[in-house]
Design an enzyme around this catalytic site. Structure first.
Site: not given
Length: 220
Positions: A86-88
């Site tokens: 995941c990356d935000s």
């Protein structure tokens, strides 16, 4: 049994998945995010924010999947795994904001964000490492979830006090919704969990694409 392996050091993501019964294993990727984005831009041109987070999520998941034989994974007992990266990032006025560089950057961010709205994008990527004889697909796939965040109109004192806690320095967009920053988010449009860092509804859809359900990953 099949376990979910989270390719992220984020305690908020881990806690969100655990609260949903998934009890993820954790192995942090060794990805150079700046290098990954630079290579993607050289290949594809300018990236939209929703694409940038997906590129990074894919890089993290595939990095951990490649190194499974070498990484230390606490609690792993040779179960089949599905790796989740995941990356935000927060998009504000077309600009993509990851973690602040320092306290001064966090102060500037909040002075720009207060009383306004941004879009929190989280890229999700799955790598199915299950053996085909156990129903594995060896698939690698992902998608991005986006949530509109409306920020409170903080005073200068509130901004300074929040940054002084150092919480904003450790998170994308310089805010949390599940911590000290919660009172400073007026409302959201979209998935609450996505703002924390992992969209549970999107994860459910991605798992379905590799013939898994969320209950399949519950620890019993």
């Amino acid at each position: 049994m099949t376990r979910l392996l989270l390719a992220s050091a984020s305690p908020a993501r881990r806690a969100t998945l655990a609260a949903a019964g998934l009890a993820p294993l954790v192995a942090v990727s060794a990805v150079d995010e700046d290098a990954v984005l630079a290579a993607a831009r050289e290949r594809y041109g300018d990236l939209e924010p929703a694409d940038a987070v997906l590129v990074l999520a894919q890089a993290k998941a595939e990095d951990v999947a490649r190194r499974l034989d070498d990484v230390e994974v606490e609690g792993w007992d040779d179960d089949d795994v599905v790796v989740l990266g995941c990356d935000s990032m927060l998009e504000l006025d077309g600009e993509v904001l990851g973690k602040p560089r320092d306290a001064a950057d966090a102060l500037a961010r909040w002075r720009a964000m207060r009383g306004r709205s941004g879009v929190l994008h989280t890229g999700h990527w799955l790598v199915d490492e299950r053996d085909p004889s156990d129903g594995g697909t060896r698939a690698t796939l992902g998608a991005t979830a986006s949530t509109v965040v409306h920020f409170a109109d903080l005073s200068d004192d509130e901004v300074a006090a929040y940054v002084a806690t150092r919480e904003p320095l450790a998170v994308a967009g310089a805010f949390t919704i599940d911590g000290l920053g919660g009172p400073f988010v007026e409302r959201i449009e979209g998935d609450h969990h996505n703002v924390v860092g992992v969209s549970l509804p999107l994860l459910r859809h991605l798992l379905a694409d590799i013939d898994l359900t969320v209950p399949d990953l519950w620890r019993r």
